[in-house]
Enzyme design. Structure first.
Site, short mmCIF file in Angstrom:
data_model
loop_
_atom_site.label_atom_id
_atom_site.label_comp_id
_atom_site.label_asym_id
_atom_site.label_seq_id
_atom_site.Cartn_x
_atom_site.Cartn_y
_atom_site.Cartn_z
N PHE A 86 0.84 -1.21 0.00
CA PHE A 86 0.00 0.00 0.00
C PHE A 86 0.87 1.25 0.00
O PHE A 86 0.67 2.15 0.80
CB PHE A 86 -0.98 0.03 1.19
N HIS A 87 1.85 1.25 -0.86
CA HIS A 87 2.67 2.45 -1.00
C HIS A 87 3.41 2.43 -2.33
O HIS A 87 3.45 1.40 -3.01
CB HIS A 87 3.67 2.57 0.17
N ALA A 88 3.97 3.59 -2.67
CA ALA A 88 4.89 3.72 -3.80
C ALA A 88 6.16 4.36 -3.25
O ALA A 88 6.19 4.84 -2.11
CB ALA A 88 4.28 4.59 -4.89
#
Ligand code: TYD
Length: 138
Positions: free
Chosen positions: A48-50
């Site tokens: 749930f991230h970049a």
């Protein structure tokens, strides 16, 4: 988006198997950090991230897991089962990892040291920063 894979040579003999991965030789970046994810809670979804700059290579060295990749325009899901195959995750790609088998070990090779400031953990901020026209979540 099209996932990008690297295949690694399995050195196999009577004693078993070995795979070597060298930074800037087998993959397109120097390896500054290695971490691995294992004993994932059943049903848990991670990621749930970049990342603003970080490049990574994901190898499921045991068991299996799925990875969702999202460039802000399109999403794709890949299943990792092969310890000789690495999934390249470029910077500015939103990722989620899920469906880990109980025995899964996900090895991650990273181009940078750990830096929380490199993370984008808010999906709407990711869409703004990457400049692609995905669906903003209200
Ligand atoms: P995080 O990257 O959020 O894990 P995931 O994307 O798999 O859900 O990291 C989880 C925790 O571990 C967070 O507190 C940061 C810490 N961490 C480190 O200290 N060093 C590292 O190299 C990584 C990847 C995470």
């Amino acid at each position: 988006m099209e996932p990008s894979f690297y295949e690694f040579r399995k050195i196999e003999d009577a004693k078993g198997n070995l795979v070597a991965v060298e930074g800037l030789r087998d993959i397109p970046f120097e390896i500054k950090r290695v971490y691995y994810i294992f004993a994932v809670t059943e049903g848990a979804r991670r990621g749930f991230h970049a990342h603003r700059e970080l490049q990574q290579l994901l190898i499921c060295v045991h068991g299996s897991c799925k990875v969702l990749l999202d460039d802000g325009l399109t999403k794709t899901v890949v299943t990792l089962t092969d310890p000789c195959r690495g999934l390249f995750v470029e910077k500015m790609i939103w990722r989620e990892m899920f469906d880990f088998s109980p025995d899964a070990v996900l090895l991650v090779l990273a181009s940078e040291h750990y830096n929380e400031e490199d993370y984008i953990r808010n999906y709407n901020e990711f869409l703004r920063v990457c400049g692609n026209k995905g669906d903003l979540i209200d």
